[in-house]
Design a protein around this motif. Sequence first.
Motif, short mmCIF file in Angstrom:
data_model
loop_
_atom_site.label_atom_id
_atom_site.label_comp_id
_atom_site.label_asym_id
_atom_site.label_seq_id
_atom_site.Cartn_x
_atom_site.Cartn_y
_atom_site.Cartn_z
N LEU A 328 0.05 1.38 8.01
CA LEU A 328 0.51 2.76 7.92
C LEU A 328 1.88 2.84 7.25
O LEU A 328 2.17 3.79 6.50
CB LEU A 328 0.57 3.39 9.32
N ARG A 329 2.72 1.85 7.53
CA ARG A 329 4.03 1.81 6.88
C ARG A 329 3.86 1.64 5.37
O ARG A 329 4.56 2.26 4.58
CB ARG A 329 4.86 0.68 7.47
N SER A 330 2.91 0.79 4.99
CA SER A 330 2.63 0.59 3.57
C SER A 330 2.15 1.88 2.93
O SER A 330 2.56 2.22 1.81
CB SER A 330 1.58 -0.52 3.39
N ILE A 331 1.31 2.62 3.65
CA ILE A 331 0.81 3.89 3.11
C ILE A 331 1.97 4.88 2.97
O ILE A 331 2.07 5.61 1.97
CB ILE A 331 -0.29 4.46 4.02
N ARG A 332 2.85 4.91 3.98
CA ARG A 332 4.01 5.80 3.89
C ARG A 332 4.91 5.41 2.71
O ARG A 332 5.45 6.28 2.02
CB ARG A 332 4.82 5.75 5.19
N GLU A 333 5.08 4.11 2.52
CA GLU A 333 5.90 3.65 1.39
C GLU A 333 5.25 4.04 0.06
O GLU A 333 5.95 4.43 -0.89
CB GLU A 333 6.09 2.14 1.47
N GLN A 334 3.91 3.94 0.03
CA GLN A 334 3.21 4.37 -1.18
C GLN A 334 3.39 5.87 -1.40
O GLN A 334 3.57 6.34 -2.53
CB GLN A 334 1.72 4.03 -1.08
N LEU A 335 3.34 6.63 -0.32
CA LEU A 335 3.52 8.08 -0.43
C LEU A 335 4.94 8.40 -0.90
O LEU A 335 5.14 9.29 -1.74
CB LEU A 335 3.25 8.73 0.94
N ARG A 569 2.69 20.01 -0.32
CA ARG A 569 1.36 20.21 0.30
C ARG A 569 0.57 18.92 0.30
O ARG A 569 -0.08 18.58 1.29
CB ARG A 569 0.59 21.30 -0.47
N TYR A 570 0.61 18.17 -0.80
CA TYR A 570 -0.08 16.88 -0.87
C TYR A 570 0.48 15.91 0.16
O TYR A 570 -0.27 15.19 0.85
CB TYR A 570 0.04 16.29 -2.27
N GLU A 571 1.79 15.87 0.26
CA GLU A 571 2.42 14.97 1.23
C GLU A 571 2.00 15.34 2.65
O GLU A 571 1.68 14.47 3.47
CB GLU A 571 3.94 15.04 1.10
N ARG A 572 2.02 16.63 2.94
CA ARG A 572 1.67 17.09 4.29
C ARG A 572 0.22 16.76 4.63
O ARG A 572 -0.09 16.37 5.77
CB ARG A 572 1.92 18.60 4.40
#
Length: 625
Positions: A328-335, A569-572
């Motif tokens: 999940l941290r990796s996904i957040r970093e990608q975001l 909106r995409y981030e949310r």
Amino acid sequence: MEWTGGAVGLARKLTVLTNESQHPTRVFSLEQVLTRQQGELVALERRLVLRVRDALTQADGTRADVERLAALINEMDELFLLVVVGEYNSGKSTFINALLGDEVFAMGDLPTTRAISILRYGEAGPPESIGDHLQLYHYPLEVLHDLDIVDTPGTNSIERMEEEITRGFVPRADLVLFVTSLLQPLTASELDFLTHIREWGKKVVFIVNGIDRRNSDEQLDRVREYLKREVTARLGAGAPSLYFISALHALRGKLSAPPGQAPGDATTPDPRNEYSALERYVMETLRETERVRLKLLTPLGVLRHVLKANVSTMASRLLVVDEDANVLRSIREQLLAYSQEMRDDSERYLIEMRNVLYELERRGRSWFERTIRIGNAFLLRNKDAVENRFRAEVVQDTPQAIEAVVHRMVDWAVQRNLKLWRTVFAELDAHTTRLRDSGVLAPSGDTEFQYNREELFSRLREPVERRLDEFDTEREAREIVTSVKEAVMSAFGVNVLAIGLGGIFLAVFTTAALDVTGVLTATLFAIAGWLIIPARRRHLVRDFETKISTLNEDLAALLRKTFEEQLTRYERQLLEVLAPYERFLDTERKKLDTGLTALREAEVEVSALERRVVETFPEEHLAPR
């Protein structure tokens, strides 16, 4: 000493002595001292068992272990349990019959004991069923006042259920008598079962039965050395307690004893038969300190086993939680990288739009220089002609160019968002595969952690997959373009229905042009003198530049704001998918950290209590003969 209730005290005695001064002095006997120490140790053990059970419950420990500890609380109040185990046809029932001096249990070459049989003091009679696979026998043997003897189904039977029954009863045992055959001592299946016994921290006394069938005395010595070596090497234990007996000869000796002779006095003529020493250990030693020591060590052995297994399990779960959190941290970093890159890259589209307007401005300056002249007096008197020429020569395809920039920007944003969701899905899918391959998502999990984790992981993955399945780039782009149109119309006061983005930009530019040319045609010839025209032209150019510059800044700000809203909106959307699982992992990590701390502290307490029990009640070593 008498063990009442299993966890209550030993019988207290008070001796009143009279010294030389005839003053009474109270002297506590050894039994009373043991009782006080025993009561304190039992209370400490009980509190520790309850604390570990509660810690396991709060940390979603293995359900079977929580139930095991709950049962242990009641088992601490039971009589001492001497459990006899071994492969079928090893002579377990014959040995117990020899202790009783009577054929209470069936004997034979085939499996005869199909359920747990508990032997308790009382009048002899037929057994009564007291539970699933559990029978209660009574027999008036004095030693049964202080302990229960348990006969178990044979291991290595073709009926696997029978061995499972025996395995399930082992944790309750205070002492295990392991009966093996002289002709096949310590088989592979027996070693496997012994490992199970050792895992629960049980003391094991080995009984080698069937010495009446030996070929020579040397065979006994070889088997003794073999057992010592194998038990020590394979089970990591010290020198085992071994008794070589013939249970059948002992039973026959007792049954053939004269009527006036007590059954326990019968002896066998075989000097290598250690049955008498074994019986003395059961009948005498287990009535003294040894029984107290073993009874106190039983719950500690169960605790040690449960703690070891659950500390390992929770540590593994914590690794799983950390691994999930890393994903999940990796996904957040990608975001985060995606958002930063989108904001950075979006500027190139705004620069492209600015360049289009700069070109419009350049054409406008040139147009004013060419058009606002005395030689064009006739043209300048025609407002419509001026406006048409202004649109054709200055505005040109600017609206379409701006529209094209906006569409490219929108398409780019939509494609990048789609790529982000695909990357997230690929990472989640790969992580799920790794977890399933490692078995941590196996459906057999019996903890709340396992259930919640599978459920939430599905909830995490499913919306990502659904988002990809439903992702329509054309529709997404249309929605964004519509939002841009609405923003431009609102910001610039354009109120035209059923018009494309290019038409809206054309209306915006025309409004600016009309304002310029309107001022031009309305005022140009109202002022007398030809010399006024150059000054007026310069004023019109500055005014035009100002308006285009303002339009440039307003359009850039508008597009940037609209783009930021879409990006937010995409981030949310993605964060709303991640948030529940992140909360779960945070809660799970706190739960596991608290549980591991409690269990590791309990492991230290178990070791301390074990040392105290052993020091207070030292082991009594009784030589076989």
